[in-house]
Write a protein that holds these residues in place. Sequence first.
Motif, PDB file in Angstrom:
ATOM      1  N   THR A 131       0.946  -7.963  -2.143  1.00 60.11           N
ATOM      2  CA  THR A 131      -0.003  -6.987  -2.667  1.00 60.11           C
ATOM      3  C   THR A 131      -0.625  -6.288  -1.475  1.00 60.11           C
ATOM      4  OG1 THR A 131      -0.509  -8.386  -4.568  1.00 60.11           O
ATOM      5  CG2 THR A 131      -2.086  -6.646  -4.054  1.00 60.11           C
ATOM      6  N   LEU A 132      -0.422  -4.972  -1.409  1.00 64.54           N
ATOM      7  CA  LEU A 132      -1.058  -4.153  -0.375  1.00 64.54           C
ATOM      8  C   LEU A 132      -2.214  -3.408  -1.026  1.00 64.54           C
ATOM      9  CD1 LEU A 132       2.090  -2.671   1.422  1.00 64.54           C
ATOM     10  CD2 LEU A 132       0.677  -4.624   2.115  1.00 64.54           C
ATOM     11  N   PRO A 133      -3.386  -3.436  -0.392  1.00 61.95           N
ATOM     12  CA  PRO A 133      -4.547  -2.817  -1.032  1.00 61.95           C
ATOM     13  C   PRO A 133      -4.489  -1.294  -1.038  1.00 61.95           C
ATOM     14  CG  PRO A 133      -5.104  -3.535   1.188  1.00 61.95           C
ATOM     15  CD  PRO A 133      -3.699  -4.018   0.915  1.00 61.95           C
ATOM     16  N   ALA A 134      -5.106  -0.708  -2.038  1.00 64.52           N
ATOM     17  CA  ALA A 134      -5.257   0.744  -2.084  1.00 64.52           C
ATOM     18  C   ALA A 134      -5.887   1.189  -0.768  1.00 64.52           C
ATOM     19  CB  ALA A 134      -6.145   1.143  -3.260  1.00 64.52           C
ATOM     20  N   GLY A 135      -5.384   2.295  -0.225  1.00 61.72           N
ATOM     21  CA  GLY A 135      -5.975   2.868   0.983  1.00 61.72           C
ATOM     22  C   GLY A 135      -5.377   2.403   2.292  1.00 61.72           C
ATOM     23  N   ILE A 136      -4.496   1.397   2.298  1.00 65.19           N
ATOM     24  CA  ILE A 136      -3.882   0.934   3.552  1.00 65.19           C
ATOM     25  C   ILE A 136      -2.679   1.829   3.861  1.00 65.19           C
ATOM     26  CG2 ILE A 136      -2.345  -0.768   2.476  1.00 65.19           C
ATOM     27  CD1 ILE A 136      -2.802  -2.583   4.916  1.00 65.19           C
ATOM     28  N   TYR A 137      -2.577   2.273   5.106  1.00 70.19           N
ATOM     29  CA  TYR A 137      -1.391   3.013   5.527  1.00 70.19           C
ATOM     30  C   TYR A 137      -0.234   2.030   5.675  1.00 70.19           C
ATOM     31  CZ  TYR A 137      -3.966   7.331   6.457  1.00 70.19           C
ATOM     32  OH  TYR A 137      -4.697   8.481   6.328  1.00 70.19           O
ATOM     33  N   HIS A 138       0.892   2.401   5.116  1.00 70.05           N
ATOM     34  CA  HIS A 138       2.064   1.529   5.134  1.00 70.05           C
ATOM     35  C   HIS A 138       3.323   2.358   4.928  1.00 70.05           C
ATOM     36  CE1 HIS A 138       1.261   2.029   0.857  1.00 70.05           C
ATOM     37  NE2 HIS A 138       2.520   1.693   0.644  1.00 70.05           N
ATOM     38  N   ARG A 139       4.457   1.665   4.986  1.00 77.91           N
ATOM     39  CA  ARG A 139       5.763   2.253   4.698  1.00 77.91           C
ATOM     40  C   ARG A 139       6.708   1.104   4.373  1.00 77.91           C
ATOM     41  NH1 ARG A 139       6.800   4.095  10.989  1.00 77.91           N
ATOM     42  NH2 ARG A 139       7.164   1.980  11.778  1.00 77.91           N
ATOM     43  N   PHE A 140       7.879   1.446   3.825  1.00 71.37           N
ATOM     44  CA  PHE A 140       8.876   0.442   3.461  1.00 71.37           C
ATOM     45  C   PHE A 140      10.244   0.894   3.951  1.00 71.37           C
ATOM     46  CE2 PHE A 140      12.300  -1.102   0.779  1.00 71.37           C
ATOM     47  CZ  PHE A 140      12.082  -2.462   0.850  1.00 71.37           C
ATOM     48  N   THR A 141      11.045  -0.061   4.350  1.00 71.81           N
ATOM     49  CA  THR A 141      12.447   0.210   4.666  1.00 71.81           C
ATOM     50  C   THR A 141      13.289  -1.015   4.339  1.00 71.81           C
ATOM     51  OG1 THR A 141      13.989   1.044   6.332  1.00 71.81           O
ATOM     52  CG2 THR A 141      12.337  -0.542   7.089  1.00 71.81           C
ATOM     53  N   LEU A 142      14.529  -0.764   4.052  1.00 74.91           N
ATOM     54  CA  LEU A 142      15.476  -1.862   3.955  1.00 74.91           C
ATOM     55  C   LEU A 142      15.684  -2.454   5.338  1.00 74.91           C
ATOM     56  CD1 LEU A 142      18.183  -0.211   1.678  1.00 74.91           C
ATOM     57  CD2 LEU A 142      16.491  -1.927   1.022  1.00 74.91           C
ATOM     58  N   ASP A 143      16.160  -3.686   5.385  1.00 69.08           N
ATOM     59  CA  ASP A 143      16.585  -4.245   6.663  1.00 69.08           C
ATOM     60  C   ASP A 143      18.080  -3.980   6.807  1.00 69.08           C
ATOM     61  OD1 ASP A 143      17.820  -6.160   5.043  1.00 69.08           O
ATOM     62  OD2 ASP A 143      16.395  -7.742   5.539  1.00 69.08           O
ATOM     63  N   GLU A 144      18.723  -4.638   7.742  1.00 70.54           N
ATOM     64  CA  GLU A 144      20.129  -4.361   8.025  1.00 70.54           C
ATOM     65  C   GLU A 144      21.082  -4.789   6.911  1.00 70.54           C
ATOM     66  OE1 GLU A 144      19.794  -6.280  11.817  1.00 70.54           O
ATOM     67  OE2 GLU A 144      19.737  -4.351  12.861  1.00 70.54           O
ATOM     68  N   ASN A 145      20.582  -5.518   5.900  1.00 72.22           N
ATOM     69  CA  ASN A 145      21.406  -5.882   4.748  1.00 72.22           C
ATOM     70  C   ASN A 145      21.562  -4.723   3.756  1.00 72.22           C
ATOM     71  OD1 ASN A 145      21.930  -8.612   5.527  1.00 72.22           O
ATOM     72  ND2 ASN A 145      19.820  -9.091   4.940  1.00 72.22           N
ATOM     73  N   ASN A 146      20.705  -3.709   3.865  1.00 74.01           N
ATOM     74  CA  ASN A 146      20.800  -2.490   3.050  1.00 74.01           C
ATOM     75  C   ASN A 146      20.724  -2.723   1.538  1.00 74.01           C
ATOM     76  OD1 ASN A 146      21.049  -0.564   5.177  1.00 74.01           O
ATOM     77  ND2 ASN A 146      23.113  -1.344   5.505  1.00 74.01           N
ATOM     78  N   TYR A 147      19.933  -3.711   1.126  1.00 67.61           N
ATOM     79  CA  TYR A 147      19.831  -3.992  -0.308  1.00 67.61           C
ATOM     80  C   TYR A 147      18.553  -4.759  -0.610  1.00 67.61           C
ATOM     81  CZ  TYR A 147      20.564  -6.472  -4.711  1.00 67.61           C
ATOM     82  OH  TYR A 147      20.410  -6.996  -5.964  1.00 67.61           O
ATOM     83  N   VAL A 148      17.849  -4.302  -1.635  1.00 61.89           N
ATOM     84  CA  VAL A 148      16.737  -5.070  -2.179  1.00 61.89           C
ATOM     85  C   VAL A 148      16.601  -4.731  -3.658  1.00 61.89           C
ATOM     86  CG1 VAL A 148      14.802  -3.445  -1.762  1.00 61.89           C
ATOM     87  CG2 VAL A 148      14.380  -5.894  -1.715  1.00 61.89           C
ATOM     88  N   LYS A 149      16.269  -5.733  -4.428  1.00 60.56           N
ATOM     89  CA  LYS A 149      15.923  -5.577  -5.838  1.00 60.56           C
ATOM     90  C   LYS A 149      14.505  -6.108  -5.970  1.00 60.56           C
ATOM     91  CE  LYS A 149      17.328  -7.139 -10.455  1.00 60.56           C
ATOM     92  NZ  LYS A 149      18.306  -7.969 -11.178  1.00 60.56           N
ATOM     93  N   ALA A 150      13.604  -5.249  -6.437  1.00 56.35           N
ATOM     94  CA  ALA A 150      12.196  -5.629  -6.475  1.00 56.35           C
ATOM     95  C   ALA A 150      11.563  -5.282  -7.810  1.00 56.35           C
ATOM     96  CB  ALA A 150      11.432  -4.927  -5.352  1.00 56.35           C
ATOM     97  N   MET A 151      10.626  -6.122  -8.205  1.00 54.69           N
ATOM     98  CA  MET A 151       9.793  -5.850  -9.364  1.00 54.69           C
ATOM     99  C   MET A 151       8.556  -5.117  -8.866  1.00 54.69           C
ATOM    100  SD  MET A 151       7.948  -8.541 -11.979  1.00 54.69           S
ATOM    101  CE  MET A 151       9.506  -9.097 -12.678  1.00 54.69           C
ATOM    102  N   ARG A 152       8.237  -4.015  -9.530  1.00 51.06           N
ATOM    103  CA  ARG A 152       7.014  -3.277  -9.228  1.00 51.06           C
ATOM    104  C   ARG A 152       6.020  -3.598 -10.337  1.00 51.06           C
ATOM    105  NH1 ARG A 152       9.540   2.672  -8.128  1.00 51.06           N
ATOM    106  NH2 ARG A 152      10.280   2.321 -10.242  1.00 51.06           N
ATOM    107  N   LEU A 153       4.839  -4.035  -9.952  1.00 53.19           N
ATOM    108  CA  LEU A 153       3.802  -4.423 -10.911  1.00 53.19           C
ATOM    109  C   LEU A 153       2.618  -3.484 -10.785  1.00 53.19           C
ATOM    110  CD1 LEU A 153       4.219  -8.148 -10.046  1.00 53.19           C
ATOM    111  CD2 LEU A 153       4.536  -7.251 -12.353  1.00 53.19           C
ATOM    112  N   PHE A 154       1.980  -3.206 -11.911  1.00 48.72           N
ATOM    113  CA  PHE A 154       0.837  -2.302 -11.936  1.00 48.72           C
ATOM    114  C   PHE A 154      -0.239  -2.828 -12.869  1.00 48.72           C
ATOM    115  CE2 PHE A 154       4.518   0.256 -10.940  1.00 48.72           C
ATOM    116  CZ  PHE A 154       4.072   1.098  -9.941  1.00 48.72           C
ATOM    117  N   VAL A 155      -1.473  -2.493 -12.558  1.00 49.25           N
ATOM    118  CA  VAL A 155      -2.590  -2.679 -13.473  1.00 49.25           C
ATOM    119  C   VAL A 155      -2.678  -1.373 -14.256  1.00 49.25           C
ATOM    120  CG1 VAL A 155      -5.077  -2.993 -13.694  1.00 49.25           C
ATOM    121  CG2 VAL A 155      -3.813  -4.235 -11.916  1.00 49.25           C
ATOM    122  N   GLY A 156      -2.457  -1.424 -15.553  1.00 52.54           N
ATOM    123  CA  GLY A 156      -2.486  -0.204 -16.360  1.00 52.54           C
ATOM    124  C   GLY A 156      -1.225   0.612 -16.175  1.00 52.54           C
ATOM    125  N   GLU A 157      -1.340   1.915 -16.426  1.00 50.69           N
ATOM    126  CA  GLU A 157      -0.203   2.819 -16.327  1.00 50.69           C
ATOM    127  C   GLU A 157       0.287   2.918 -14.880  1.00 50.69           C
ATOM    128  OE1 GLU A 157       1.537   4.530 -18.790  1.00 50.69           O
ATOM    129  OE2 GLU A 157       0.369   3.184 -20.079  1.00 50.69           O
TER     130      GLU A 157
END
Length: 184
Positions: A131-157
């Motif tokens: 869980t990354l808090p609202a307002g934190i600067y961040h980014r995402f990338t795959l690693d050298e395996n070039n694959y990820v399957k992730a669940m995205r969770l939200f509070v509300g819509e």
Amino acid sequence: MVEAWYMDESQEDQRAPHRLRPNRAVSLEQLRRLGAFFSPLPIFQLDADNYETDPHLKEIRRAENYSWMDIITIHKDKLPNYEEKIKTFYEEHLHLDDEIRYILDGSGYFDVRDKDDKWIRISMEKGDMITLPAGIYHRFTLDENNYVKAMRLFVGEPVWTAYNRPADDFPARKQYMKFLAEEA
């Protein structure tokens, strides 16, 4: 198992680990002081192979009010506009809501800024939740395996809006900066 370290300044392949030499590890406690939280916690042992029926995931979702979820697979054969999406995910940005991701398969990196604006790379793999808090600067990338399957969770819509840096005038960023000042 979540592992984190300070990144080097190389602009080469974003999927590489980019560890400093010597390596400067970052503890989960240091990440917690930046507002990042991880599961499984000692009381929860999440089962990524059985996420549909995992009672611990169900309890986390209930306790944190994660009322909406979806699954994203990031791989060149699975994600429409793959190259464009990878570039977008890697642009430094923030969100106005917390970002919650549960890695169901594969692996990748979340990069976050510390209080001195240095990049920290967080390695995530199957079974890890962040869980990354609202307002934190961040980014995402795959690693050298070039694959990820992730669940995205939200509070509300769900809201997927990313605000690229600079985005310091948003209330979420100001609240996050206040949080960092209190943690110091």
